[in-house]
Motif scaffolding. Structure first.
Motif, short mmCIF file in Angstrom:
data_model
loop_
_atom_site.label_atom_id
_atom_site.label_comp_id
_atom_site.label_asym_id
_atom_site.label_seq_id
_atom_site.Cartn_x
_atom_site.Cartn_y
_atom_site.Cartn_z
N LYS A 111 -2.71 -20.93 -1.88
CA LYS A 111 -2.08 -20.08 -0.87
C LYS A 111 -1.53 -18.81 -1.52
N LEU A 112 -1.00 -18.94 -2.71
CA LEU A 112 -0.47 -17.76 -3.40
C LEU A 112 -1.59 -16.79 -3.75
N VAL A 113 -2.74 -17.32 -4.14
CA VAL A 113 -3.88 -16.45 -4.45
C VAL A 113 -4.31 -15.70 -3.21
N ARG A 114 -4.38 -16.41 -2.09
CA ARG A 114 -4.77 -15.78 -0.82
C ARG A 114 -3.73 -14.73 -0.40
N ALA A 115 -2.44 -15.09 -0.55
CA ALA A 115 -1.38 -14.16 -0.17
C ALA A 115 -1.41 -12.92 -1.07
N GLN A 116 -1.67 -13.13 -2.37
CA GLN A 116 -1.73 -12.00 -3.28
C GLN A 116 -2.87 -11.05 -2.93
N SER A 117 -3.99 -11.61 -2.51
CA SER A 117 -5.13 -10.79 -2.09
C SER A 117 -4.76 -9.95 -0.87
N LEU A 118 -4.08 -10.56 0.08
CA LEU A 118 -3.63 -9.82 1.27
C LEU A 118 -2.62 -8.74 0.88
N MET A 119 -1.76 -9.07 -0.07
CA MET A 119 -0.76 -8.10 -0.49
C MET A 119 -1.43 -6.88 -1.11
N GLN A 120 -2.48 -7.08 -1.88
CA GLN A 120 -3.18 -5.95 -2.48
C GLN A 120 -3.81 -5.05 -1.41
N ILE A 121 -4.38 -5.69 -0.39
CA ILE A 121 -4.96 -4.91 0.72
C ILE A 121 -3.87 -4.12 1.43
N ALA A 122 -2.74 -4.81 1.67
CA ALA A 122 -1.63 -4.14 2.37
C ALA A 122 -1.10 -2.96 1.56
N MET A 123 -0.98 -3.14 0.26
CA MET A 123 -0.48 -2.04 -0.57
C MET A 123 -1.45 -0.87 -0.60
N LYS A 124 -2.73 -1.17 -0.57
CA LYS A 124 -3.73 -0.10 -0.51
C LYS A 124 -3.59 0.68 0.79
N ARG A 125 -3.30 -0.05 1.87
CA ARG A 125 -3.09 0.60 3.16
C ARG A 125 -1.83 1.48 3.13
N LEU A 126 -0.76 0.93 2.56
CA LEU A 126 0.49 1.67 2.52
C LEU A 126 0.40 2.89 1.59
N GLN A 127 -0.36 2.73 0.51
CA GLN A 127 -0.58 3.92 -0.33
C GLN A 127 -1.26 5.02 0.46
N LYS A 128 -2.23 4.65 1.24
CA LYS A 128 -2.94 5.62 2.07
C LYS A 128 -2.00 6.24 3.10
N GLU A 129 -1.18 5.40 3.72
CA GLU A 129 -0.23 5.91 4.70
C GLU A 129 0.79 6.86 4.06
N PHE A 130 1.27 6.45 2.91
CA PHE A 130 2.26 7.26 2.19
C PHE A 130 1.68 8.63 1.85
N TYR A 131 0.45 8.61 1.35
CA TYR A 131 -0.20 9.87 0.99
C TYR A 131 -0.43 10.74 2.21
N GLN A 132 -0.90 10.13 3.31
CA GLN A 132 -1.19 10.90 4.52
C GLN A 132 0.07 11.52 5.11
N ILE A 133 1.14 10.74 5.15
CA ILE A 133 2.39 11.28 5.71
C ILE A 133 2.89 12.45 4.87
N LEU A 134 2.85 12.30 3.55
CA LEU A 134 3.30 13.38 2.68
C LEU A 134 2.41 14.62 2.79
N SER A 135 1.12 14.40 2.90
CA SER A 135 0.18 15.53 2.92
C SER A 135 0.15 16.24 4.26
N ILE A 136 0.04 15.46 5.33
CA ILE A 136 -0.10 16.06 6.66
C ILE A 136 1.19 16.74 7.10
N ASN A 137 2.32 16.22 6.68
CA ASN A 137 3.61 16.74 7.13
C ASN A 137 4.28 17.66 6.12
N ARG A 138 3.51 18.37 5.33
CA ARG A 138 4.09 19.28 4.35
C ARG A 138 5.01 20.30 5.01
N ALA A 139 4.61 20.79 6.18
CA ALA A 139 5.44 21.79 6.88
C ALA A 139 6.74 21.16 7.37
N LEU A 140 6.64 19.94 7.92
CA LEU A 140 7.84 19.27 8.42
C LEU A 140 8.77 18.84 7.28
#
Length: 643
Positions: A111-140
């Motif tokens: 279960k930990l292996v499965r959870a760790q795999s999901l966590m890596q996917i989630a972090m990849k998503r959040l990295q993308k979100e973090f980058y997009q928010i910072l990039s798209i909202n430069r003016a804001l």
């Protein structure tokens, strides 16, 4: 996420359990075998919870896996559905907590292996979100906007008191309240900052600090570096500055003066506010992050004055730009210490202080050169009509401009020895210069410079062959100096006693001028105008007066008194000494002379004629132009007489 599921997961919230609670026999919900009997055919309660947690997190995480669907790859969850974005963060946080708890019981669980795999996917998503928010909202997320709508104190307060999970209702309420007092753009900026903080705290708590910071530092550092460049500040070498023409350097200094104001009030301040907010959960992260993104730009900004001070060619007229830069650093010093307050930013504070020291040294050197040049000035040129000498105009303009910087000059010259007391006589100040009540050092400095100027004017007065004109020259120039002192900061530095003393000297100079220039006219009139004298004596008196007056008027009609008050005072004083006596003598003896032939050659002037001639005095020759030109505004140039 259903509320029922959240109630189950709340067993793993820090609000409901801790490492201490779980290990305590009296408090742990898993400590009583009678309550939870485990059997080989039935999974334990903890396994059931981890299964449920993974199942719920997997649905959300795989939905937004950027590698599985085109929609998830090109779309932002925070942009598409803020409620779902919040749930995504919650599922990831709960998944991490469940993994942490389960690892303490079974570190090799599938279960930990499965959870760790999901966590890596989630972090990849959040990295993308973090980058997009910072990039798209430069003016804001522009530093100026952030520093306008926020203060570091208010944000820090919210950071320390707000809950980790920010509900949509909370944001909606905050938006509604904010909308009453701030613009929609400012409102959105606050929401974007809140989103960045949620993602950052989730990634950091999940062990992905490095990935989060790498994205943030790259984007935000580029904003600071670009901001410094657009403000016109560039990294210059010592050789570049040394070879640069002063006109070019002067423009760069002007750009720097504007840049340091904008940088400290908006650029660095806004970045510090944003960094403090996004990484509010960790002081160490906030420090390392802000230091890394701001250090290069700040060092370029604050090293510029040092390079200019050390390598630009020294001359008295450049001292004002040095003073401008020195003043700017002093005025922003509190902001510098506050914005760059971390220990890792000591190099920035040290660089700003070094620039301050080097500027001070350059300023002291320039002032010493001006002092020396003024003392060495030895031209023998005189001014026609006894008007204002160019040395007086240029030197006073220079000294007046220096007086505008008296506050910082007090600091710069504080350690320098003041002029010797023996060189500054008590009578010059009009006050005692004793050890018990010494004059401020900065006042002594300015008094010394003006005393040098007055000594030079005394020397130039000796070049006039007409002694009366020499006194008029001294009266004119001292009046000019006093007027300039009264209308500038010198008034507060030298004081009313000093001004009164100089005005007394002006009166003395004017009196000496009258005595030498008009005494022979005054003495040509009888002391007793109504005394009984013969017609021949009357004729002699009129002829003697006519000759004396014409001689004095012819000579002194070329004299100039630019100051209107001094000019009027002189004319009134001269008229009072001549007109009353002449009028009385004229009225008594006019009829006697009028009966004789050629009377017009004897009585040339009526009292009204004399008043008219006297009123035309002290304007100088018509072709000399207006005397008002000497009242020109100060210019930041070295006095022409000192070049």
């Amino acid at each position: 996420m259903p509320r029922k599921g959240m109630k189950t997961l709340n067993w793993f919230s820090p609000k409901h359990s801790s490492a201490t609670d779980m290990n305590s026999p009296s408090t742990s919900p898993f400590s009583s075998p009678s309550r939870f009997a485990f059997s080989p055919s039935r999974p334990s309660f903890s396994e059931a919870v981890i299964d449920r947690t993974i199942e719920m997190a997997e649905q959300m995480i795989t939905k937004w896996d950027p590698d599985t669907t085109t929609f998830a790859k090109v779309t932002s969850v925070f942009y598409e559905n803020r409620k779902e974005a919040k749930d995504f963060i919650k599922y990831v946080n709960n998944l991490h907590k469940a993994m942490h708890f389960h690892a303490s019981e079974n570190s090799r669980s599938d279960k930990l292996v499965r959870a760790q795999s999901l966590m890596q996917i989630a972090m990849k998503r959040l990295q993308k979100e973090f980058y997009q928010i910072l990039s798209i909202n430069r003016a804001l997320l522009d530093p100026e906007s952030i520093s306008t709508v926020s203060s570091r104190t208010s944000i820090s307060t919210r950071s320390s008191t707000s809950e980790f999970n920010i509900e949509d209702d909370d944001i909606d309420n905050r938006v509604a309240i904010a909308g009453e007092s701030i613009s929609e753009v400012e409102d959105i900026s606050n929401i974007v900052m809140a989103d960045l903080r949620l993602i950052a705290e989730c990634m950091i708590s999940s062990g992905y600090t490095k990935e989060c910071l790498q994205i943030y530092k790259v984007i935000r550092k580029s904003i600071i570096d670009e901001g410094i460049y657009r403000l016109g500040v560039e990294k210059l070498s010592s050789s570049q500055v040394h070879k640069m023409d002063w006109e070019v350097m002067d423009l760069k200094i002007k750009d720097w003066l504007n840049a340091v104001n904008v940088a400290m009030k908006t650029l660095f301040d806004g970045e510090r506010i944003l960094c403090d907010h996004v990484f509010a959960s960790s002081d160490a992260i906030r420090e390392s992050c802000f230091t890394e993104i701001s250090k290069d730009g700040a060092m370029i900004l604050f090293s510029f004055p040092e390079i200019v001070a050390k390598n630009s060619k020294k001359s008295p007229e450049k001292v004002f730009r040095m003073l401008d830069m020195y003043t700017s650093i002093v005025e922003h010093w509190t902001e510098i210490e506050t914005t760059f307050s971390f220990d890792s930013e000591s190099a920035i504070r040290s660089q700003a202080m070094t620039s301050l020291v080097k500027l001070g040294e350059s300023i002291r050197m320039a002032l010493a050169e001006f002092d020396t040049a003024l003392q060495k000035e030895s031209s023998k040129t005189t001014v026609a009509g006894g008007g204002i000498h160019p040395l007086t105009i240029d030197a006073m303009n220079y000294i007046i401009l220096l007086a505008d910087y008296s506050y910082v000059l007090s600091d710069i010259l504080g350690d320098s020895p003041p002029p010797a007391k023996s060189s500054l006589p008590e009578s010059y100040f009009g006050m005692a210069d004793s050890d018990e009540s010494p004059a401020p050092v900065i006042s002594l400095r300015f008094a010394w410079l003006i005393l040098i100027l007055l000594c030079k004017l005394d020397g130039k007065a000796k070049h006039y062959k007409d002694v009366s004109l020499a006194y008029l020259f001294l009266a004119n120039n001292l009046r000019y100096i006093v007027v300039k002192v009264r209308s500038s900061n010198l008034k507060y530095l030298l004081g009313e006693n000093w001004i009164s003393k100089q005005e007394g000297k002006i009166k003395k100079f004017a009196s000496n001028y009258e005595q030498l220039g008009w005494s022979h006219v005054i003495q040509s009139l009888p002391r007793e105008p109504n005394s009984s004298i013969s017609p021949q004596q009357v004729k002699e008196i009129f002829k003697r007066f006519n000759s004396s007056f014409e001689q004095a008027h012819r000579k002194q009609s070329l004299y100039v008194v630019p100051n209107s008050k001094l000019r009027d005072d002189l004319k009134v004083s001269i008229a009072r000494k001549i007109l009353p006596v002449y009028r009385e003598f004229y009225n008594i003896h006019r009829d006697t002379i009028a009966k004789e032939r050629h009377s017009s050659h004897v009585i040339k002037y009526s009292p009204e004629d004399l008043a008219h001639y006297l009123s035309d005095l002290f304007f100088g020759p018509i072709e000399s132009g207006s005397s008002s030109s000497v009242e020109s505004s100060p210019s930041r140039t070295i006095p022409s007489q000192l070049q």
